[in-house]
Motif scaffolding. Structure first.
Motif, short mmCIF file in Angstrom:
data_model
loop_
_atom_site.label_atom_id
_atom_site.label_comp_id
_atom_site.label_asym_id
_atom_site.label_seq_id
_atom_site.Cartn_x
_atom_site.Cartn_y
_atom_site.Cartn_z
N LEU A 24 0.82 -1.21 0.00
CA LEU A 24 0.00 0.00 0.00
C LEU A 24 0.86 1.26 0.00
CD1 LEU A 24 -2.84 -1.01 2.50
CD2 LEU A 24 -2.97 -0.85 0.00
N ILE A 25 1.93 1.26 0.78
CA ILE A 25 2.80 2.43 0.82
C ILE A 25 3.49 2.64 -0.53
CG2 ILE A 25 4.93 3.35 1.83
CD1 ILE A 25 4.06 2.13 4.49
N GLN A 26 4.02 1.57 -1.10
CA GLN A 26 4.68 1.70 -2.39
C GLN A 26 3.69 2.08 -3.50
OE1 GLN A 26 7.85 1.73 -2.94
NE2 GLN A 26 8.40 1.25 -0.83
N LEU A 27 2.46 1.58 -3.41
CA LEU A 27 1.45 1.94 -4.39
C LEU A 27 1.11 3.43 -4.30
CD1 LEU A 27 -0.58 1.03 -6.56
CD2 LEU A 27 -2.19 0.51 -4.71
N ALA A 28 0.97 3.94 -3.09
CA ALA A 28 0.68 5.36 -2.90
C ALA A 28 1.82 6.22 -3.44
CB ALA A 28 0.42 5.66 -1.43
N LYS A 29 3.06 5.82 -3.13
CA LYS A 29 4.21 6.58 -3.63
C LYS A 29 4.27 6.57 -5.15
CE LYS A 29 8.11 5.65 -1.55
NZ LYS A 29 9.16 4.84 -0.87
N ALA A 30 4.00 5.42 -5.76
CA ALA A 30 4.06 5.33 -7.22
C ALA A 30 2.97 6.19 -7.86
CB ALA A 30 3.93 3.87 -7.66
N ILE A 31 1.77 6.17 -7.32
CA ILE A 31 0.67 6.96 -7.88
C ILE A 31 0.99 8.45 -7.81
CG2 ILE A 31 -1.73 7.64 -7.54
CD1 ILE A 31 -2.31 4.77 -6.69
N LEU A 32 1.48 8.91 -6.66
CA LEU A 32 1.80 10.33 -6.52
C LEU A 32 2.95 10.74 -7.43
CD1 LEU A 32 1.46 10.67 -2.64
CD2 LEU A 32 -0.13 11.48 -4.38
N ARG A 33 3.95 9.88 -7.57
CA ARG A 33 5.08 10.21 -8.44
C ARG A 33 4.67 10.21 -9.91
NH1 ARG A 33 9.66 6.59 -5.26
NH2 ARG A 33 10.17 8.17 -3.67
N LEU A 34 3.82 9.28 -10.30
CA LEU A 34 3.32 9.28 -11.67
C LEU A 34 2.47 10.50 -11.94
CD1 LEU A 34 2.44 5.50 -12.17
CD2 LEU A 34 4.27 6.78 -13.30
N LEU A 35 1.72 10.93 -10.94
CA LEU A 35 0.93 12.16 -11.09
C LEU A 35 1.84 13.36 -11.32
CD1 LEU A 35 -1.95 13.36 -10.96
CD2 LEU A 35 -1.58 13.72 -8.52
N LEU A 36 2.92 13.44 -10.56
CA LEU A 36 3.89 14.53 -10.76
C LEU A 36 4.52 14.45 -12.14
CD1 LEU A 36 5.73 14.56 -7.31
CD2 LEU A 36 4.22 16.33 -8.21
N LEU A 37 4.82 13.24 -12.59
CA LEU A 37 5.50 13.07 -13.87
C LEU A 37 4.58 13.35 -15.06
CD1 LEU A 37 7.95 12.04 -15.56
CD2 LEU A 37 6.96 9.74 -15.34
N LEU A 38 3.39 12.76 -15.06
CA LEU A 38 2.53 12.82 -16.23
C LEU A 38 1.62 14.03 -16.26
CD1 LEU A 38 1.57 9.02 -16.35
CD2 LEU A 38 3.41 10.19 -17.60
N TRP A 39 1.16 14.46 -15.09
CA TRP A 39 0.20 15.57 -15.05
C TRP A 39 0.89 16.91 -14.84
CZ3 TRP A 39 -4.80 15.90 -16.29
CH2 TRP A 39 -5.50 17.04 -15.91
N TYR A 40 1.82 16.95 -13.88
CA TYR A 40 2.47 18.21 -13.56
C TYR A 40 3.80 18.41 -14.27
CZ TYR A 40 -0.99 18.77 -9.87
OH TYR A 40 -2.17 18.90 -9.18
N LYS A 41 4.23 17.42 -15.08
CA LYS A 41 5.45 17.53 -15.87
C LYS A 41 6.65 17.90 -14.99
CE LYS A 41 2.85 16.87 -19.48
NZ LYS A 41 2.83 15.55 -20.15
N ALA A 42 6.81 17.15 -13.89
CA ALA A 42 7.87 17.46 -12.94
C ALA A 42 9.24 16.98 -13.39
CB ALA A 42 7.55 16.83 -11.58
N GLY A 43 9.31 16.22 -14.48
CA GLY A 43 10.60 15.76 -14.99
C GLY A 43 11.21 14.68 -14.13
N ILE A 44 12.53 14.60 -14.18
CA ILE A 44 13.26 13.63 -13.37
C ILE A 44 13.08 13.98 -11.91
CG2 ILE A 44 15.53 12.68 -12.84
CD1 ILE A 44 16.33 13.24 -15.71
N GLN A 45 12.62 13.03 -11.12
CA GLN A 45 12.29 13.31 -9.72
C GLN A 45 13.51 13.06 -8.83
OE1 GLN A 45 8.55 11.55 -8.58
NE2 GLN A 45 7.70 11.87 -10.62
N MET A 46 13.74 14.02 -7.96
CA MET A 46 14.96 14.03 -7.16
C MET A 46 14.77 13.31 -5.83
SD MET A 46 16.51 15.80 -9.37
CE MET A 46 15.93 16.76 -10.76
N SER A 47 15.90 13.04 -5.20
CA SER A 47 15.90 12.53 -3.84
C SER A 47 17.02 13.25 -3.08
CB SER A 47 16.15 11.02 -3.83
OG SER A 47 16.16 10.52 -2.53
N PRO A 48 16.66 14.11 -2.11
CA PRO A 48 15.32 14.47 -1.65
C PRO A 48 14.59 15.34 -2.66
CG PRO A 48 16.94 15.82 -0.55
CD PRO A 48 17.71 14.81 -1.34
N PRO A 49 13.25 15.30 -2.66
CA PRO A 49 12.50 16.01 -3.69
C PRO A 49 12.51 17.52 -3.54
CG PRO A 49 11.02 15.00 -2.11
CD PRO A 49 12.39 14.52 -1.77
N ILE A 50 12.78 18.05 -2.35
CA ILE A 50 12.74 19.48 -2.09
C ILE A 50 14.14 19.96 -1.75
CG2 ILE A 50 11.77 21.32 -0.65
CD1 ILE A 50 9.34 19.54 -0.21
#
Length: 229
Positions: A20-46
């Motif tokens: 469930l945790i990994q599913l939530a993380k994947a959904i939010l990251r895909l939302l950032l990638l596909l909807w908000y065009k966030a590009g390559i996602q960093m670690s840490p993200p901020i």
């Protein structure tokens, strides 16, 4: 959450909360990638806040030593703190504008590559459920996905500073495959323990570090290298 669930509901509850945790993380990251065009996602993200850009630099110069000392009010945040003088910091630190550049637009190939990277933990968990934790297939599948993602992203040019650092970080993390089962159980464990034992026996003073590490390594490997999230 994982340890608490395992204590209450056992192994089935533990793996359920992991999925469930990994599913939530994947959904939010895909939302950032596909909807908000966030590009390559960093670690840490901020990017850690650099307080020096928010207020003037207040320093004191010693009368005898001429040493420049920063005042407590202008002390930088913990993530960006260093032990050099304020002048050295201004020369060595990248400009805030460079660190806060907009993400590089991704084409179809790069979007697919980032999607592979985001969904890899879920695919790995699914393969563990199908083939079991002792099988080589989840290990190989995850390695192929990681290498494929990096290969597809390698053609991307004009990356900003943080994106280049993120791709280097992902490349270095490939070394973690040496510590992941079943490769670790069959090849790495004996060699790593032998090296630590030799260091403890023949290098003075090193045993204080290597002997506790040898005792803790099996538990550390079991805790941190089964999920790969």
């Amino acid at each position: 959450a994982e340890m608490g669930t395992a204590r209450v509901w056992g192994e089935m509850g533990r793996w359920t909360i992991i999925v469930l945790i990994q599913l939530a993380k994947a959904i939010l990251r895909l939302l950032l990638l596909l909807w908000y065009k966030a590009g390559i996602q960093m670690s840490p993200p901020i990017v850690p806040l650099n307080r020096e850009t928010q207020q003037p630099d207040q320093t004191y110069v010693g009368r005898r030593s001429s040493r420049v000392v920063r005042s407590l009010q202008s002390t930088p945040s913990l993530q960006s703190r260093h032990w050099g003088s304020p002048q050295q910091r201004e020369e060595s630190q990248p400009k805030s504008e460079e660190m806060n550049q907009p993400p590089t637009p991704l084409g179809l190939q790069e979007t697919i590559a980032e999607s592979i990277y985001i969904t890899r933990p879920l695919l790995h968990l699914l393969s563990l459920g199908v083939w079991g934790q002792r099988s080589w297939k989840p290990w190989l599948l995850s390695a192929v996905l990681d290498i494929s993602s990096l290969s597809l992203l390698s053609d991307l040019k004009d990356l900003n500073r943080r994106e280049r650092a993120e791709l280097r970080r992902r490349t270095i993390l490939l070394l973690y495959y040496l510590l992941r089962s079943p490769f670790y159980d069959r090849y790495s464990e004996g060699r790593i323990l032998l090296l630590l034992r030799l260091l403890a026996d023949y290098v003075p003073g090193v045993g204080f570090i290597t002997r506790p590490l040898m005792d803790y390594l099996p538990a550390w490997q079991k805790i941190y290298f089964y999920n790969w999230g």
